[in-house]
Write a protein that holds these residues in place. Structure first.
Motif, mmCIF file in Angstrom:
data_model
loop_
_atom_site.group_PDB
_atom_site.id
_atom_site.type_symbol
_atom_site.label_atom_id
_atom_site.label_comp_id
_atom_site.label_asym_id
_atom_site.label_seq_id
_atom_site.Cartn_x
_atom_site.Cartn_y
_atom_site.Cartn_z
ATOM 1 N N GLN A 200 -72.722 12.085 27.243
ATOM 2 C CA GLN A 200 -71.383 11.553 27.652
ATOM 3 C C GLN A 200 -70.722 11.485 26.409
ATOM 4 O O GLN A 200 -69.513 11.600 26.122
ATOM 5 C CB GLN A 200 -71.561 10.157 28.324
ATOM 6 N N GLY A 201 -71.203 11.001 25.286
ATOM 7 C CA GLY A 201 -70.606 10.577 23.956
ATOM 8 C C GLY A 201 -70.247 12.104 23.545
ATOM 9 O O GLY A 201 -69.126 12.227 22.819
ATOM 10 N N ALA A 202 -71.111 13.246 23.587
ATOM 11 C CA ALA A 202 -70.730 14.456 22.912
ATOM 12 C C ALA A 202 -69.570 15.184 23.916
ATOM 13 O O ALA A 202 -68.675 15.772 23.281
ATOM 14 C CB ALA A 202 -72.080 15.257 23.177
ATOM 15 N N GLU A 203 -69.503 14.817 24.917
ATOM 16 C CA GLU A 203 -68.412 15.371 26.004
ATOM 17 C C GLU A 203 -67.331 14.752 25.488
ATOM 18 O O GLU A 203 -66.058 15.451 25.165
ATOM 19 C CB GLU A 203 -68.716 15.006 27.411
ATOM 20 N N ARG A 204 -67.009 13.516 25.310
ATOM 21 C CA ARG A 204 -65.736 12.808 24.986
ATOM 22 C C ARG A 204 -65.393 13.454 23.455
ATOM 23 O O ARG A 204 -64.296 13.486 23.396
ATOM 24 C CB ARG A 204 -66.147 11.267 25.020
ATOM 25 N N ALA A 205 -66.317 13.404 22.787
ATOM 26 C CA ALA A 205 -66.105 14.154 21.302
ATOM 27 C C ALA A 205 -65.238 15.316 21.369
ATOM 28 O O ALA A 205 -64.330 15.655 20.613
ATOM 29 C CB ALA A 205 -67.374 13.863 20.230
ATOM 30 N N LEU A 206 -65.926 16.185 22.180
ATOM 31 C CA LEU A 206 -65.273 17.610 22.302
ATOM 32 C C LEU A 206 -64.103 17.401 22.883
ATOM 33 O O LEU A 206 -63.133 18.035 22.491
ATOM 34 C CB LEU A 206 -66.517 18.608 23.084
ATOM 35 N N HIS A 207 -64.111 16.606 24.192
ATOM 36 C CA HIS A 207 -62.551 16.769 24.625
ATOM 37 C C HIS A 207 -61.601 16.128 23.462
ATOM 38 O O HIS A 207 -60.371 16.504 23.490
ATOM 39 C CB HIS A 207 -62.516 15.631 25.901
ATOM 40 N N GLY A 208 -61.735 14.941 22.756
ATOM 41 C CA GLY A 208 -61.127 14.561 21.649
ATOM 42 C C GLY A 208 -60.689 15.595 20.612
ATOM 43 O O GLY A 208 -59.605 15.556 20.156
ATOM 44 N N ARG B 286 -62.422 21.830 29.257
ATOM 45 C CA ARG B 286 -63.579 21.432 30.103
ATOM 46 C C ARG B 286 -64.438 22.785 30.340
ATOM 47 O O ARG B 286 -65.705 22.561 30.393
ATOM 48 C CB ARG B 286 -63.190 20.593 30.969
ATOM 49 N N SER B 287 -63.810 23.759 30.594
ATOM 50 C CA SER B 287 -64.316 25.242 31.109
ATOM 51 C C SER B 287 -65.489 25.630 30.086
ATOM 52 O O SER B 287 -66.294 26.308 30.420
ATOM 53 C CB SER B 287 -63.421 26.092 31.444
ATOM 54 N N ARG B 288 -65.298 25.242 28.794
ATOM 55 C CA ARG B 288 -66.407 25.570 27.662
ATOM 56 C C ARG B 288 -67.446 24.666 27.655
ATOM 57 O O ARG B 288 -68.091 24.873 26.710
ATOM 58 C CB ARG B 288 -65.614 25.697 26.498
ATOM 59 N N ILE B 289 -67.370 23.631 28.217
ATOM 60 C CA ILE B 289 -68.680 22.577 28.260
ATOM 61 C C ILE B 289 -69.437 22.626 29.249
ATOM 62 O O ILE B 289 -69.053 22.551 30.526
ATOM 63 C CB ILE B 289 -67.734 21.057 27.997
ATOM 64 N N HIS B 290 -70.803 22.822 28.983
ATOM 65 C CA HIS B 290 -71.794 22.723 30.282
ATOM 66 C C HIS B 290 -72.848 21.646 29.833
ATOM 67 O O HIS B 290 -73.339 21.681 28.701
ATOM 68 C CB HIS B 290 -72.168 24.149 29.967
ATOM 69 N N LEU C 21 -68.969 23.701 11.852
ATOM 70 C CA LEU C 21 -68.457 24.665 12.442
ATOM 71 C C LEU C 21 -67.145 24.817 12.957
ATOM 72 O O LEU C 21 -66.451 23.713 13.188
ATOM 73 C CB LEU C 21 -69.408 25.279 13.499
ATOM 74 N N PRO C 22 -66.327 25.969 13.220
ATOM 75 C CA PRO C 22 -64.973 26.065 13.605
ATOM 76 C C PRO C 22 -64.770 25.731 14.939
ATOM 77 O O PRO C 22 -65.139 26.474 15.991
ATOM 78 C CB PRO C 22 -64.651 27.419 13.262
ATOM 79 N N VAL C 23 -64.671 24.357 15.358
ATOM 80 C CA VAL C 23 -64.773 24.011 16.789
ATOM 81 C C VAL C 23 -63.903 24.858 17.794
ATOM 82 O O VAL C 23 -64.666 25.132 18.778
ATOM 83 C CB VAL C 23 -64.591 22.495 16.866
ATOM 84 N N ALA C 24 -62.844 24.871 17.257
ATOM 85 C CA ALA C 24 -61.974 25.902 18.266
ATOM 86 C C ALA C 24 -62.598 27.250 18.605
ATOM 87 O O ALA C 24 -62.196 27.813 19.753
ATOM 88 C CB ALA C 24 -60.426 25.838 17.695
ATOM 89 N N ASP C 25 -63.441 27.714 17.678
ATOM 90 C CA ASP C 25 -63.865 29.111 17.915
ATOM 91 C C ASP C 25 -65.012 29.189 18.830
ATOM 92 O O ASP C 25 -65.476 30.427 18.965
ATOM 93 C CB ASP C 25 -64.209 29.641 16.574
ATOM 94 N N VAL C 26 -65.551 28.300 18.921
ATOM 95 C CA VAL C 26 -66.800 27.985 19.934
ATOM 96 C C VAL C 26 -66.636 28.414 21.315
ATOM 97 O O VAL C 26 -65.797 28.025 22.135
ATOM 98 C CB VAL C 26 -67.523 26.701 19.886
ATOM 99 N N ASP C 27 -67.174 29.459 21.838
ATOM 100 C CA ASP C 27 -67.013 30.152 22.967
ATOM 101 C C ASP C 27 -67.651 29.020 24.103
ATOM 102 O O ASP C 27 -67.356 29.248 25.394
ATOM 103 C CB ASP C 27 -67.311 31.427 23.215
ATOM 104 N N GLY C 28 -68.730 28.506 23.997
ATOM 105 C CA GLY C 28 -69.319 27.794 24.991
ATOM 106 C C GLY C 28 -70.240 26.485 24.291
ATOM 107 O O GLY C 28 -71.121 26.891 23.242
#
Length: 358
Positions: A222-230, A235-239, A204-211
């Motif tokens: 933890q691994g998913a959060e680091r992948a998304l940050h990379g 951070r405000s879009r990650i819950h 999916l288009p990662v940059a277009d995901v709202d949440g």
């Protein structure tokens, strides 16, 4: 506050997991009307000792005048007193004490593109989030990426398949099994940081995901959060919500609140706490957390897991300084605003004041 609720259904999901549905009396319908992603605490007394466990609600959130449906998924934990009882003893017609819904891993549906990465029983709150979103918002899309050990151990297979059947154009499902090869789809293996970093842009288009909603064991989240940050996700879009923490993965125990980080532990401390509009002051015993200090005089103090995971005991640090041993529940902006987990907090100043009502 806990309410005695009758069990209306116990359904076997897998060999080691069940779904429990509670009957909600008419006078408690608004009390138990949840928002998607919230959880409830269940309480049981065994041999005079109180056992509390938190379980997420998996059902679609309803709005008045529709009746709320409170259904939770329980997976057997080795040595777990409540999960063993739920799988081997609990029956329709039994009564369980249930706390009203709470939790900040919640979501108010809105138009947009959303995605979740879950592992094991982490599907439970995300199932409620996805079902509610798709039903209420015709302009919303949802991608669910789930990791499980085997097909036989996968919870809520039918419910997820129903989402795919009802909204084939708006619901995308990606399943990865770590201990079993699938006839089609992705190769087996864990959803770790490296794999997600390569996989997500292909899905999916990662940059277009709202949440993004991350839920499951600590390592996966933890691994998913680091992948998304990379991948450049703010951070405000990650819950996130942790379902299981390995004691070998502690967070940094950093001081929280005003005062120097190098403050020495005082020989004697007192705690003043406000709860439900009433305040009290008590001495803190050596080694006790602030929650344990409050509970000695106020049995109504809010808590569920006592492990720094659920966030039920969140309180505002009015004054003083504390050390939190672990924190898997509060977002950075919450700790920066002055909130702490009472179950993990120990005083670093002679006087500490908490407010559970804020």
């Amino acid at each position: 506050m806990f309410h005695p609720l009758r069990v209306s259904a116990v359904e076997q999901l897998t060999d080691d997991a069940v779904a429990i549905t509670f009957a909600i009396p008419a006078e408690l319908r608004e009390t138990f009307r949840h928002t998607p992603g919230q959880h409830v605490a269940l309480r049981r007394i065994v041999g005079g000792a109180e056992i509390r466990r938190t379980y997420s609600i998996c059902t679609q959130a309803t709005e008045a005048p529709d009746e709320p449906v409170v259904r939770v998924g329980v997976r057997l934990v080795e040595g777990g007193e409540f999960s063993t009882y739920a799988l081997k003893e609990l029956s329709v017609g039994d009564t369980v004490e249930v706390m009203e819904p709470m939790g900040r891993f919640s979501f108010e549906p809105r138009a947009g593109r959303f995605a979740a990465i879950v592992g094991g029983s982490g599907i439970t709150p995300v199932l409620s989030i996805a079902a509610t979103l798709l039903a209420r918002e015709p302009d919303a899309r949802f991608c669910l990426i789930r990791g499980d050990r085997t097909a036989a151990s996968t919870m809520f297979l039918d419910e997820v398949a129903d989402l795919k059947d009802r909204w084939p154009d708006r619901f995308q499902l990606v399943t990865v099994l770590s201990r079993e090869e699938q006839q089609s789809g992705l190769p087996s293996g864990r959803l770790d940081q490296e794999r997600l970093t390569g996989l997500l842009p292909e899905l999916l288009p990662v940059a277009d995901v709202d949440g993004w909603f991350l839920c499951g064991p600590f390592g996966l989240v933890q691994g998913a959060e680091r992948a998304l940050h990379g991948l450049g996700v703010a951070r405000s879009r990650i819950h996130q919500e942790i379902f299981h923490v390995d004691d070998g993965n502690p967070t940094t125990a950093a001081p929280a609140g005003p005062g120097p980080a190098s403050a020495a532990v005082p020989a004697h401390s007192t705690l003043t706490a406000t709860l439900d509009g009433r305040s009290g002051t008590w001495p803190v015993r050596d080694g006790d957390s602030l929650l344990e200090t409050v509970l000695r005089s106020r049995s109504d103090a809010p808590y569920a897991c006592k492990g720094g995971v659920c966030g039920t005991c969140r309180a505002f640090l009015v004054s003083g300084e504390v050390r939190m041993d672990r924190n898997y529940a509060l977002e950075p902006e919450e700790t920066e605003a002055g909130y702490v987990l009472a179950c993990q907090s120990h005083p670093l100043t002679p006087e500490v004041e908490l407010d559970f009502d804020r």
